[in-house]
Design a protein around this motif. Sequence first.
Motif, PDB file in Angstrom:
ATOM      1  N   ILE A  92       0.861  -1.179   0.000  1.00 42.78           N
ATOM      2  CA  ILE A  92       0.000   0.000   0.000  1.00 42.78           C
ATOM      3  C   ILE A  92       0.894   1.224   0.000  1.00 42.78           C
ATOM      4  O   ILE A  92       1.817   1.335   0.798  1.00 42.78           O
ATOM      5  CB  ILE A  92      -0.905   0.025   1.243  1.00 42.78           C
ATOM      6  CG1 ILE A  92      -1.713  -1.257   1.347  1.00 42.78           C
ATOM      7  CG2 ILE A  92      -1.809   1.256   1.214  1.00 42.78           C
ATOM      8  CD1 ILE A  92      -2.352  -1.464   2.708  1.00 42.78           C
ATOM      9  N   ILE A  93       0.602   2.153  -0.897  1.00 43.19           N
ATOM     10  CA  ILE A  93       1.350   3.399  -0.975  1.00 43.19           C
ATOM     11  C   ILE A  93       0.545   4.474  -0.260  1.00 43.19           C
ATOM     12  O   ILE A  93      -0.644   4.656  -0.541  1.00 43.19           O
ATOM     13  CB  ILE A  93       1.622   3.776  -2.438  1.00 43.19           C
ATOM     14  CG1 ILE A  93       2.492   2.698  -3.090  1.00 43.19           C
ATOM     15  CG2 ILE A  93       2.252   5.156  -2.528  1.00 43.19           C
ATOM     16  CD1 ILE A  93       2.656   2.840  -4.581  1.00 43.19           C
ATOM     17  N   ALA A  94       1.192   5.177   0.676  1.00 46.05           N
ATOM     18  CA  ALA A  94       0.516   6.215   1.455  1.00 46.05           C
ATOM     19  C   ALA A  94       1.407   7.442   1.551  1.00 46.05           C
ATOM     20  O   ALA A  94       2.592   7.406   1.217  1.00 46.05           O
ATOM     21  CB  ALA A  94       0.193   5.686   2.856  1.00 46.05           C
ATOM     22  N   HIS A  95       0.821   8.516   2.024  1.00 50.68           N
ATOM     23  CA  HIS A  95       1.548   9.769   2.209  1.00 50.68           C
ATOM     24  C   HIS A  95       1.852   9.987   3.686  1.00 50.68           C
ATOM     25  O   HIS A  95       1.331   9.278   4.544  1.00 50.68           O
ATOM     26  CB  HIS A  95       0.734  10.943   1.655  1.00 50.68           C
ATOM     27  CG  HIS A  95       0.611  10.900   0.172  1.00 50.68           C
ATOM     28  ND1 HIS A  95      -0.399  10.224  -0.471  1.00 50.68           N
ATOM     29  CD2 HIS A  95       1.388  11.422  -0.801  1.00 50.68           C
ATOM     30  CE1 HIS A  95      -0.239  10.340  -1.780  1.00 50.68           C
ATOM     31  NE2 HIS A  95       0.844  11.059  -2.005  1.00 50.68           N
ATOM     32  N   ILE A  96       2.691  10.989   3.967  1.00 46.55           N
ATOM     33  CA  ILE A  96       2.977  11.362   5.345  1.00 46.55           C
ATOM     34  C   ILE A  96       1.994  12.434   5.784  1.00 46.55           C
ATOM     35  O   ILE A  96       1.334  13.075   4.965  1.00 46.55           O
ATOM     36  CB  ILE A  96       4.434  11.841   5.531  1.00 46.55           C
ATOM     37  CG1 ILE A  96       4.744  13.048   4.635  1.00 46.55           C
ATOM     38  CG2 ILE A  96       5.405  10.712   5.269  1.00 46.55           C
ATOM     39  CD1 ILE A  96       6.112  13.662   4.867  1.00 46.55           C
ATOM     40  N   THR A  97       1.892  12.629   7.103  1.00 48.49           N
ATOM     41  CA  THR A  97       0.966  13.612   7.651  1.00 48.49           C
ATOM     42  C   THR A  97       1.366  15.024   7.268  1.00 48.49           C
ATOM     43  O   THR A  97       0.567  15.808   6.801  1.00 48.49           O
ATOM     44  CB  THR A  97       0.903  13.468   9.186  1.00 48.49           C
ATOM     45  OG1 THR A  97       0.506  12.125   9.475  1.00 48.49           O
ATOM     46  CG2 THR A  97      -0.073  14.435   9.787  1.00 48.49           C
ATOM     47  N   LYS A  98       2.630  15.355   7.472  1.00 50.09           N
ATOM     48  CA  LYS A  98       3.147  16.681   7.114  1.00 50.09           C
ATOM     49  C   LYS A  98       4.654  16.564   6.940  1.00 50.09           C
ATOM     50  O   LYS A  98       5.260  15.583   7.364  1.00 50.09           O
ATOM     51  CB  LYS A  98       2.801  17.712   8.189  1.00 50.09           C
ATOM     52  CG  LYS A  98       3.327  17.354   9.567  1.00 50.09           C
ATOM     53  CD  LYS A  98       2.856  18.361  10.605  1.00 50.09           C
ATOM     54  CE  LYS A  98       3.336  17.915  11.983  1.00 50.09           C
ATOM     55  NZ  LYS A  98       2.913  18.792  13.023  1.00 50.09           N
ATOM     56  N   ALA A  99       5.244  17.579   6.333  1.00 47.12           N
ATOM     57  CA  ALA A  99       6.693  17.561   6.116  1.00 47.12           C
ATOM     58  C   ALA A  99       7.418  17.321   7.428  1.00 47.12           C
ATOM     59  O   ALA A  99       7.107  17.924   8.448  1.00 47.12           O
ATOM     60  CB  ALA A  99       7.138  18.876   5.481  1.00 47.12           C
ATOM     61  N   GLY A 100       8.358  16.418   7.402  1.00 46.79           N
ATOM     62  CA  GLY A 100       9.147  16.113   8.589  1.00 46.79           C
ATOM     63  C   GLY A 100       8.568  15.009   9.452  1.00 46.79           C
ATOM     64  O   GLY A 100       9.229  14.494  10.342  1.00 46.79           O
ATOM     65  N   GLU A 101       7.329  14.597   9.215  1.00 42.04           N
ATOM     66  CA  GLU A 101       6.691  13.527   9.989  1.00 42.04           C
ATOM     67  C   GLU A 101       6.941  12.206   9.269  1.00 42.04           C
ATOM     68  O   GLU A 101       6.222  11.855   8.333  1.00 42.04           O
ATOM     69  CB  GLU A 101       5.188  13.791  10.119  1.00 42.04           C
ATOM     70  CG  GLU A 101       4.457  12.763  10.938  1.00 42.04           C
ATOM     71  CD  GLU A 101       4.870  12.750  12.403  1.00 42.04           C
ATOM     72  OE1 GLU A 101       4.989  11.652  12.964  1.00 42.04           O
ATOM     73  OE2 GLU A 101       5.098  13.829  12.974  1.00 42.04           O
ATOM     74  N   THR A 102       7.970  11.489   9.687  1.00 40.92           N
ATOM     75  CA  THR A 102       8.400  10.306   8.946  1.00 40.92           C
ATOM     76  C   THR A 102       8.225   8.993   9.712  1.00 40.92           C
ATOM     77  O   THR A 102       8.760   7.976   9.303  1.00 40.92           O
ATOM     78  CB  THR A 102       9.886  10.451   8.551  1.00 40.92           C
ATOM     79  OG1 THR A 102      10.680  10.447   9.738  1.00 40.92           O
ATOM     80  CG2 THR A 102      10.128  11.717   7.753  1.00 40.92           C
ATOM     81  N   MET A 103       7.472   9.018  10.787  1.00 42.25           N
ATOM     82  CA  MET A 103       7.336   7.801  11.589  1.00 42.25           C
ATOM     83  C   MET A 103       6.131   6.937  11.203  1.00 42.25           C
ATOM     84  O   MET A 103       6.173   5.721  11.338  1.00 42.25           O
ATOM     85  CB  MET A 103       7.263   8.150  13.072  1.00 42.25           C
ATOM     86  CG  MET A 103       8.560   8.772  13.604  1.00 42.25           C
ATOM     87  SD  MET A 103      10.070   7.835  13.227  1.00 42.25           S
ATOM     88  CE  MET A 103       9.850   6.410  14.256  1.00 42.25           C
ATOM     89  N   LYS A 104       5.040   7.578  10.742  1.00 42.61           N
ATOM     90  CA  LYS A 104       3.828   6.826  10.421  1.00 42.61           C
ATOM     91  C   LYS A 104       3.135   7.453   9.208  1.00 42.61           C
ATOM     92  O   LYS A 104       3.251   8.639   8.972  1.00 42.61           O
ATOM     93  CB  LYS A 104       2.859   6.852  11.607  1.00 42.61           C
ATOM     94  CG  LYS A 104       3.394   6.148  12.824  1.00 42.61           C
ATOM     95  CD  LYS A 104       2.407   6.211  13.967  1.00 42.61           C
ATOM     96  CE  LYS A 104       3.006   5.508  15.175  1.00 42.61           C
ATOM     97  NZ  LYS A 104       2.176   5.657  16.351  1.00 42.61           N
ATOM     98  N   PRO A 105       2.375   6.629   8.470  1.00 40.26           N
ATOM     99  CA  PRO A 105       1.613   7.166   7.344  1.00 40.26           C
ATOM    100  C   PRO A 105       0.525   8.126   7.820  1.00 40.26           C
ATOM    101  O   PRO A 105       0.100   8.080   8.973  1.00 40.26           O
ATOM    102  CB  PRO A 105       0.978   5.929   6.702  1.00 40.26           C
ATOM    103  CG  PRO A 105       1.617   4.752   7.329  1.00 40.26           C
ATOM    104  CD  PRO A 105       2.233   5.191   8.607  1.00 40.26           C
ATOM    105  N   PHE A 106       0.042   8.947   6.904  1.00 42.53           N
ATOM    106  CA  PHE A 106      -1.042   9.882   7.182  1.00 42.53           C
ATOM    107  C   PHE A 106      -2.311   9.125   7.563  1.00 42.53           C
ATOM    108  O   PHE A 106      -2.649   8.125   6.966  1.00 42.53           O
ATOM    109  CB  PHE A 106      -1.324  10.739   5.939  1.00 42.53           C
ATOM    110  CG  PHE A 106      -2.554  11.584   6.077  1.00 42.53           C
ATOM    111  CD1 PHE A 106      -2.555  12.696   6.904  1.00 42.53           C
ATOM    112  CD2 PHE A 106      -3.710  11.249   5.402  1.00 42.53           C
ATOM    113  CE1 PHE A 106      -3.689  13.475   7.049  1.00 42.53           C
ATOM    114  CE2 PHE A 106      -4.854  12.029   5.531  1.00 42.53           C
ATOM    115  CZ  PHE A 106      -4.847  13.141   6.357  1.00 42.53           C
ATOM    116  N   GLY A 107      -3.021   9.657   8.559  1.00 34.33           N
ATOM    117  CA  GLY A 107      -4.339   9.132   8.900  1.00 34.33           C
ATOM    118  C   GLY A 107      -4.386   8.443  10.242  1.00 34.33           C
ATOM    119  O   GLY A 107      -3.462   8.515  11.053  1.00 34.33           O
TER     120      GLY A 107
END
Length: 191
Positions: free
Chosen positions: A132-147
């Motif tokens: 599954i391809i997902a985005h990040i919550t905001k720039a710099g947030e690299t620990m979990k996918p958005f949502g």
Amino acid sequence: TFGDGGAGKSTFGLAVLLAVVLGRPIAGLPTHATNGLYVDWEDNEQNWRRRLGRIAKGMGLDQQPRGIWYWNAEGMPLTQQFDALKRKIQKDGIGFIVLDSAALACGGDPLKPEIVVAFFSALKRLNVTSLIIAHITKAGETMKPFGFVGWHNAPRRTWYVAKQDDDEGDTMSLGLVCRKSNDGIWPKPIP
């Protein structure tokens, strides 16, 4: 996999799909050859074929291999396409799918637990290995996918994808960092 927009997630997903269809390792990880399907909520088949051709060429192939298909999701959530996808998977012996991308595939607010649970329930009933391809919550947030946290908790493994440098011609350098692993050894970062 998840990452910022333009980080190469879709290209990476397509490279993984091609490697799986060919039974070749990808990013140092083994694969088992099986037919594959790319389910696309973000782009179109023309761009998909162009990308696939570039990746195949980079893998030393002259043409697209057999056993790889494209599915235009046409904006319909996974839950509404379940029956048609299940028939396609059974008809063509598909063992691996790429879903691009999570927020559009879920068919609602990716922050709502009931939407995420319905998505993963449908995906599990397809009974195939998936990326599954997902985005990040905001720039710099690299620990979990958005949502909703379910986007991180439900998968067996999550990877953060980041572009390592600017594209040069037909090449792209990506880095992968495992952010969760429920099954097996926690993989080291892949530069």
